[in-house]
Design a protein around this motif. Structure first.
Motif, PDB file in Angstrom:
ATOM      1  N   GLN A 209       0.723  -1.217  -0.061  1.00  0.00           N
ATOM      2  CA  GLN A 209       0.166   0.038  -0.021  1.00  0.00           C
ATOM      3  C   GLN A 209       0.978   1.334  -0.005  1.00  0.00           C
TER       4      GLN A 209
ATOM      5  N   THR B 115       1.040   4.098  -3.100  1.00  0.00           N
ATOM      6  CA  THR B 115       0.702   5.376  -3.089  1.00  0.00           C
ATOM      7  C   THR B 115       1.832   6.297  -3.341  1.00  0.00           C
TER       8      THR B 115
ATOM      9  N   THR C 196      -0.687   6.138   4.647  1.00  0.00           N
ATOM     10  CA  THR C 196      -0.112   4.795   4.637  1.00  0.00           C
ATOM     11  C   THR C 196       0.903   4.797   5.481  1.00  0.00           C
TER      12      THR C 196
ATOM     13  N   ALA D 138      -5.901   0.369   0.848  1.00  0.00           N
ATOM     14  CA  ALA D 138      -5.571  -1.233   0.698  1.00  0.00           C
ATOM     15  C   ALA D 138      -6.409  -1.804  -0.298  1.00  0.00           C
TER      16      ALA D 138
ATOM     17  N   THR E 111      -4.800  -0.974  -3.719  1.00  0.00           N
ATOM     18  CA  THR E 111      -3.557  -1.659  -4.117  1.00  0.00           C
ATOM     19  C   THR E 111      -3.908  -3.035  -4.419  1.00  0.00           C
TER      20      THR E 111
END
Length: 862
Positions: free
Chosen positions: A253, A257, A289, A435, A438
């Motif tokens: 994750q 990002t 994150t 999450a 991803t």
């Protein structure tokens, strides 16, 4: 328009993170191996056995892969490293990231075409240091995180070496490759990939012997995380080759990002249309994150007031506000004006320095976007101590808007609201939406169409159609079985060929250029054969791309040959008439103790140049040979330090960084140079590195502090003992940091220009959790060294070292008085003369040591 788009280099601590990096558009990834020798030993890492599969995955995605072998290597491990290097080269790895020169020496002998990048762990911080790295075959240098964009620009102007810059992630408090806290305090060396995160521990500030109350600020060495977005336009203008994201211990994750956010920002900068509003949202996602709070790091220059906040050492996320009330399972939170924490803050105003200058020269700093809490998001409350592993926090079950704040409803599992009280800070620290995004990205499978392919088509009527394709340095050709014939219609024009030959869907390729200049017009070939030719070319090129660059790899052992070749260039060491005690002094009182002890040689490590000149004159007047220590690191623009040492005409120089070594070795023909002693900071842990440095012209080397007794004597089995010095007694230099504790805690200044130099008026120490007080010393470059509270002694090894032929024994002083220094020197003089035992020497030297004397890396005395 900038001429070069910098590479986005992503971390991969496991397979899922690797997949996330590739799916998010990373240009390159870096990762370590299960076999070790990488600076993130705690990451899951990757299997050497399956490395060819990993490389195929990366290359099909149009990315490059760099393997980290960026730790020091001990003598018995050299055969293991050889085996790993051979397998790495065969697997198609694009480059190695290295710390130890020995790995470069072996890699060049095993596979000359293997690309080498100097890790930030190698501490290459100047153009002179880069010349040393180039001599090892290095083609890219990862610049230290302590360099500003101004210093990076100066460095780029002095070399054509590729430069890689850390742009996001955790900051090390110590200069990389120069942190010995884990080794000194826990036997877990950061130079071996086992950092114990000593910078993230709480410390009390002790000023002139008195504890200074700093309130909530206890994490004095824990920097905020780097978010270098505002430096990217300048870094692009400089022409840096790679922007590196830290984070091999973080998950997919985080990788998603950061890679997506930085790729969007870089693309916007390259196009001249950066989307600042989108970047603010990207930064918010990055903070959710993982974030300890964002800052510019050192990219904007030193800012001792903003680098460290000091209230917490771990992930906090996005600041939401303060608790106003708690009722049952509900908490009412409202936004507030947080005290300014600097860097990429959360809406705070920047204070001015005492001279009215705004704290950061990087203008227009970007803030993460404001985010409203949503059900499912995680929160954490600043309740209790930050090191509390069970601090209250958990997922939000319900959110109701109330005025300008929110009522957060919790359920099970949920935070212990009995510990939550009005006034506490509240942070958003996770978001399940990120999450899921991803997971969805990874589930879409491998990226396609990222490798540009050039296709040349030729042929004439009555002959075959010839195709020549090239991609990523690989070339393949194909010829049709059917001969070309005149077409009844338009025939094989560019549009038809682009449609049929350029249909690369489901493959790694995209048609970048089609050349039909050598194809006769009006020709016909069945479409089915065009498609078959395309499929054959794609299959062959895919296999070639998966394998990576073509290389020759030596299959026999090269270690002995490399070492013999290097040692053949090392002249015989001069014969010494016996063991020599080498005191290293840091003030006049210690120097007077050395003179009184009747020693022949002294090493001077002064904090300022005026006093150093007087000390040199005083030592010479007493008949001593004078060795002057260089600074431990040197940045672009600081070359004057070595030049000033030159003017003092020392008998010898204690070299502490690669740039200084090159400076004193590169003498015009006929110009004499001082004797050069390599210090511990060169990190010599094996015979190959030792032989290389001695062959370049260093006269002696100091054993690395990472060596224990067994490793030290293994090194001596293969290296000339008379060329070594051992640190016999010293307070190990644990942290060596650009951040100034004095300026941060005793002034409002951001750097040496505005701090008022409190280091000239006060003495600071840091008290750890078990009550040990570690002295903090400021050097001439305004860098801080935190010295271990306990002295370390290698006295127990002296008989064996003497037997092996080691003749140079250093005793280093930090804040010892003249009387204390005299007592220590007398004890070790007696030991080297054979008049007292090692145990008695330790007993005598421990008399003045508040916290005792240990064997340190040589094990603790009972």
């Amino acid at each position: 328009m900038p001429s070069r788009r910098p590479e986005i280099l992503a971390p991969a601590g496991d397979l899922e993170s690797l997949q996330a990096a590739l799916a998010s558009g990373a240009d390159a990834v870096y990762f370590g191996l299960d076999e070790g020798f990488n600076a993130r030993a705690r990451a899951d890492n990757f299997s050497l056995e399956r490395l060819p599969e990993t490389m195929a995955l990366v290359h099909r995605a149009g990315a490059r892969a760099y393997v980290t072998l960026n730790t020091l290597v001990f003598e018995p491990e050299l055969p293991v490293v050889e085996r790993i290097l051979r397998r790495v080269a065969e697997s198609g790895v694009d480059a190695l990231i290295i710390q130890d020169p020995a790995i470069a020496l072996l890699a060049r002998a095993i596979c000359p075409q293997l690309e080498l990048h100097a890790s930030t762990q190698m501490t290459v911080s100047s153009a002179e240091g880069i010349r040393f790295a180039r001599g090892l075959g290095v083609t890219r240098v990862v610049v230290p995180r302590e360099l500003s964009t101004t210093e990076i620009r100066r460095l780029a102007a002095q070399t054509d070496m590729e430069l890689e810059v850390f742009i996001h992630g955790a900051l090390c408090m110590s200069w990389s490759g120069q942190c010995l806290t884990s080794e000194a305090w826990g036997g877990r060396s950061a130079n071996r990939g086992q950092c114990a995160q000593s910078c993230r521990l709480p410390y009390d500030l002790v000023v002139d012997g008195q504890t200074r109350d700093l309130g909530e600020v206890r994490y004095l060495l824990s920097p905020k995380d780097l978010a270098g977005v505002r430096a990217i336009p300048e870094l692009v203008d400089i022409g840096v080759h790679s922007l590196k994201i830290e984070g091999r211990l973080k998950g997919p994750q985080y990788v998603t990002t950061t890679v997506q956010g930085y790729r969007r920002w870089v693309d916007g900068v390259m196009a001249g249309k950066p989307d600042e509003q989108r970047l603010a949202s990207d930064l918010a996602e990055m903070a959710l994150t993982y974030s300890r709070g964002f800052s510019n790091g050192f990219l904007a220059g030193s800012d001792h007031q903003t680098l460290v906040e000091g209230r917490f050492p771990k992930h906090r996320g996005l600041y939401l506000g303060r608790v106003r009330s708690v009722s049952g399972k509900e908490v009412f939170v409202t936004p507030d004006e947080r005290p300014w924490t600097g860097g990429l803050g959360l809406g705070e105003e920047r204070p001015e320095s005492p001279h009215g200058q705004v704290a950061s020269p990087l203008s227009g700093e970007m803030e993460p976007a404001a985010v409203d809490p949503r059900p499912g998001m995680g929160v954490v409350f600043d309740a209790g101590t930050p090191e509390d592993k069970h601090e209250p926090g958990g997922p939000i079950f319900r959110v109701d808007r109330r005025g300008n704040g929110w009522v957060l409803g919790f359920g099970h599992p949920g935070p212990d609201l009995g510990r939550v009280a009005p006034g506490q800070h509240v942070w958003l620290n996770s978001d399940p939406f990120l999450a899921r995004r991803t997971e969805s990205l990874i589930s879409q499978g491998e990226p396609e169409g990222r490798i540009p392919l050039t296709l040349k088509v030729s042929g004439a009527s009555g002959g075959p159609l010839r195709l020549h394709a090239s991609a990523w340095g690989h070339e393949r050709s194909a010829t049709s079985q059917t001969l070309l014939a005149p077409a009844r219609g338009g025939g094989l024009d560019e549009a038809l060929l682009r449609d049929k030959l350029g249909a690369f869907g489901g493959t790694p390729f995209t048609l970048a250029h089609l050349d039909c200049a050598e194809l006769a017009p009006g020709q016909h070939l069945p479409v089915s054969e065009l498609k078959a030719l395309r499929r054959d070319l794609v299959a062959e090129l895919t296999t070639a791309v998966e394998r990576g660059p073509q290389r020759t790899v030596a299959q026999t052992s090269v270690k002995e040959q490399v070492r013999a070749s290097l040692l053949a260039r090392v002249p015989e060491a001069p014969t010494e008439d016996g063991p020599r005690l080498l005191p290293l002094c840091r003030d006049d009182a210690q120097l007077e103790a050395v003179i009184a002890a009747g020693l022949r040689e002294v090493e001077l490590d002064w904090m300022e140049m005026v006093g150093l000149q007087r000390a040199v004159e005083r030592a010479r007047a007493a008949g001593l040979r004078v060795t002057i220590a260089t600074v431990r690191v040197q940045k672009p623009g600081e070359e004057g330090y070595d030049a000033r040492l030159d003017k003092l005409r020392p008998d010898a120089v204690l070299v502490r960084h690669w740039g200084a070594m090159v400076h004193f070795l590169e003498r015009p023909e006929g110009q004499p140079r001082p004797v050069l002693h390599g210090d511990f900071s060169l990190n010599v842990t094996n015979s190959l590195t030792a032989a290389h440095l001695l062959s370049l012209g260093l006269d002696t080397l100091t054993f690395s502090h990472d060596l224990d007794e067994t490793q030290l004597f293994s090194l001596l089995d293969h290296a000339p003992a008379r060329r070594f010095a051992v640190a016999l007694h010293h307070h190990i230099a644990t942290f060596h940091t650009e951040h100034c504790v004095y300026s941060h805690t005793l002034s409002n200044g951001r750097d040496f220009k505005s701090c008022g130099r409190p280091c000239e008026k006060h003495q600071v120490s840091l008290r750890d959790r078990i009550g040990l007080e570690h002295p903090v010393i400021v050097d001439v470059g305004c860098r801080n060294t935190v010295f271990n509270a306990q002295a370390q002694s290698a006295a127990s090894l002296v008989p064996k070292l003497l037997e092996r032929g080691v003749r140079r024994y250093r005793v280093e002083f930090v804040r010892e008085s003249r009387e204390e220094a005299a007592r220590v020197l007398a004890a070790y003089q007696e030991l080297l003369a054979g008049r007292i035992s090692p145990a008695e020497a330790v007993r005598r030297t421990a008399v003045h040591e508040q916290f005792g004397v240990t064997r340190g890396t040589m094990k603790v005395l009972s």
